[in-house]
Design an enzyme around this catalytic site. Sequence first.
Site, mmCIF file in Angstrom:
data_model
loop_
_atom_site.group_PDB
_atom_site.id
_atom_site.type_symbol
_atom_site.label_atom_id
_atom_site.label_comp_id
_atom_site.label_asym_id
_atom_site.label_seq_id
_atom_site.Cartn_x
_atom_site.Cartn_y
_atom_site.Cartn_z
ATOM 1 N N SER A 29 0.851 -1.192 0.000
ATOM 2 C CA SER A 29 0.000 0.000 0.000
ATOM 3 C C SER A 29 0.881 1.234 0.000
ATOM 4 C CB SER A 29 -0.889 0.010 1.244
ATOM 5 O OG SER A 29 -1.432 1.323 1.404
ATOM 6 N N HIS A 85 -1.283 -1.308 -4.185
ATOM 7 C CA HIS A 85 -2.565 -0.938 -3.586
ATOM 8 C C HIS A 85 -2.602 0.582 -3.378
ATOM 9 C CE1 HIS A 85 -6.136 -1.905 -1.059
ATOM 10 N NE2 HIS A 85 -5.708 -0.966 -0.230
ATOM 11 N N ASP A 130 -4.724 3.621 -1.866
ATOM 12 C CA ASP A 130 -5.809 3.955 -0.937
ATOM 13 C C ASP A 130 -6.349 5.354 -1.226
ATOM 14 O OD1 ASP A 130 -6.129 1.707 0.900
ATOM 15 O OD2 ASP A 130 -4.029 2.094 1.402
ATOM 16 N N MET A 169 -9.030 8.096 -0.239
ATOM 17 C CA MET A 169 -9.891 8.500 0.889
ATOM 18 C C MET A 169 -10.471 9.878 0.609
ATOM 19 S SD MET A 169 -7.582 7.262 4.086
ATOM 20 C CE MET A 169 -6.671 5.710 4.056
ATOM 21 N N HIS A 192 -8.381 1.121 -3.888
ATOM 22 C CA HIS A 192 -9.331 0.916 -2.786
ATOM 23 C C HIS A 192 -10.033 2.242 -2.535
ATOM 24 C CE1 HIS A 192 -9.728 -0.073 1.807
ATOM 25 N NE2 HIS A 192 -10.893 -0.002 1.212
ATOM 26 N N MET A 245 -12.197 4.368 -0.630
ATOM 27 C CA MET A 245 -12.882 4.649 0.637
ATOM 28 C C MET A 245 -13.611 5.962 0.457
ATOM 29 S SD MET A 245 -9.766 3.362 3.050
ATOM 30 C CE MET A 245 -8.622 3.434 1.668
ATOM 31 N N MET A 273 -11.551 -5.715 5.361
ATOM 32 C CA MET A 273 -10.755 -4.795 6.181
ATOM 33 C C MET A 273 -10.465 -5.437 7.535
ATOM 34 S SD MET A 273 -10.111 -2.210 4.337
ATOM 35 C CE MET A 273 -9.176 -1.402 5.651
ATOM 36 N N GLY A 286 -8.953 4.197 7.093
ATOM 37 C CA GLY A 286 -8.680 5.623 7.240
ATOM 38 C C GLY A 286 -7.210 5.954 7.457
ATOM 39 N N GLY A 326 -2.980 4.240 7.929
ATOM 40 C CA GLY A 326 -2.030 3.142 7.967
ATOM 41 C C GLY A 326 -1.520 2.969 9.389
ATOM 42 N N ASP A 386 -6.674 -6.359 4.394
ATOM 43 C CA ASP A 386 -6.080 -5.021 4.393
ATOM 44 C C ASP A 386 -6.124 -4.416 5.786
ATOM 45 O OD1 ASP A 386 -5.250 -2.447 3.828
ATOM 46 O OD2 ASP A 386 -6.961 -1.953 2.539
ATOM 47 N N GLY A 387 -4.934 -4.209 6.354
ATOM 48 C CA GLY A 387 -4.830 -3.483 7.620
ATOM 49 C C GLY A 387 -4.111 -4.280 8.688
ATOM 50 N N GLY A 388 -2.996 -3.751 9.161
ATOM 51 C CA GLY A 388 -2.272 -4.386 10.256
ATOM 52 C C GLY A 388 -1.617 -5.698 9.883
ATOM 53 N N GLY A 434 1.088 -1.874 4.238
ATOM 54 C CA GLY A 434 1.665 -0.548 4.080
ATOM 55 C C GLY A 434 2.866 -0.372 4.963
ATOM 56 N N SER A 435 2.612 -0.197 6.255
ATOM 57 C CA SER A 435 3.730 0.109 7.152
ATOM 58 C C SER A 435 4.722 -1.049 7.267
ATOM 59 C CB SER A 435 3.201 0.536 8.529
ATOM 60 O OG SER A 435 2.241 -0.366 8.994
HETATM 61 C C1 DX5 Z 1 -6.312 1.670 5.672
HETATM 62 C C2 DX5 Z 1 -5.918 1.316 4.261
HETATM 63 C C3 DX5 Z 1 -4.813 0.351 4.200
HETATM 64 C C4 DX5 Z 1 -3.522 0.822 4.819
HETATM 65 C C5 DX5 Z 1 -2.880 -0.368 5.444
HETATM 66 O O1 DX5 Z 1 -7.465 2.420 5.636
HETATM 67 O O2 DX5 Z 1 -7.020 0.775 3.562
HETATM 68 O O3 DX5 Z 1 -4.587 -0.089 2.860
HETATM 69 O O4 DX5 Z 1 -2.618 1.390 3.927
HETATM 70 O O5 DX5 Z 1 -1.773 0.053 6.147
HETATM 71 P P1 DX5 Z 1 -1.051 -0.885 7.203
HETATM 72 O O6 DX5 Z 1 -0.529 -2.055 6.463
HETATM 73 O O7 DX5 Z 1 0.029 -0.004 7.738
HETATM 74 O O8 DX5 Z 1 -2.078 -1.270 8.237
HETATM 75 ZN ZN ZN Z 2 -6.603 -0.159 1.537
#
Ligand code: DX5
Ligand code: ZN
Length: 221
Positions: free
Chosen positions: A7, A31, A33, A35, A64, A66, A134, A139, A141, A172-174, A194-195
Amino acid sequence: MTRIAPSILSADFAALGEDINRVAAEADWLHVDVMDGHFVPNLTVGPPVVRAIRRHTDLYLDCHLMMTNPGEYLEAFRRAGADSCSVHVEIGGTSDLIYRMRDLGLAVGLAVNPETPIDDCIRWLERIDLLLVMTVHPGFGGQSFIEEMVPKIARARKAIDSAGHNVTLEVDGGIDTGTAARVAGAGAEMFVAGSAIFAHEDPAAAARELRAAGDAAREAA
Ligand code: DX5
Ligand code: ZN
């Protein structure tokens, strides 16, 4: 097989091309994101940035959305070079959005928030290509994985298998090496991170580690 979608939300937006290059060899998708400051309390990027990324890489661009009103922008994302778009089931109008994505030649994704039951997605499975579950509240990362999403992913896996239609199950997420193993065991195949990738000093190595963790868990399951 575990597939990885870095991401770009956690990349350096002032050096986005370089960050993409650092991970490209280990990325299956990229990916993006999007928003809108309404569906989620944050603002990120839109079609102009997708267009710039498209000029820079041949990677599959997984967008994605959002957004409360993605329908108005689907064509712009397609023109900018998006390969897939995922809209959230929570906003409603799903049938029409699926139709429009298909009509534009986009791969069709449906995203579902942690608090929304997977049952809300089941009736769409025959018409989509991608189910994005999710595993944090969307919202931002860098949030912690919500452990209760593991059984939800397993339910999604079952529903996809019994629908008998080819739908990619994306999470997606964490996602890090620990959580990747747990969601792979539950049947996820496409891992957004992402992170865990861009905070790592070697993003390609981080993606490789995620893939290995997912593959090992899948074999053990
Ligand atoms: C959160 C996004 C994710 C985000 C994930 O709203 O949809 O795609 O980038 O980031 P990590 O991997 O750091 O949780
Ligand atoms: Zn995402």
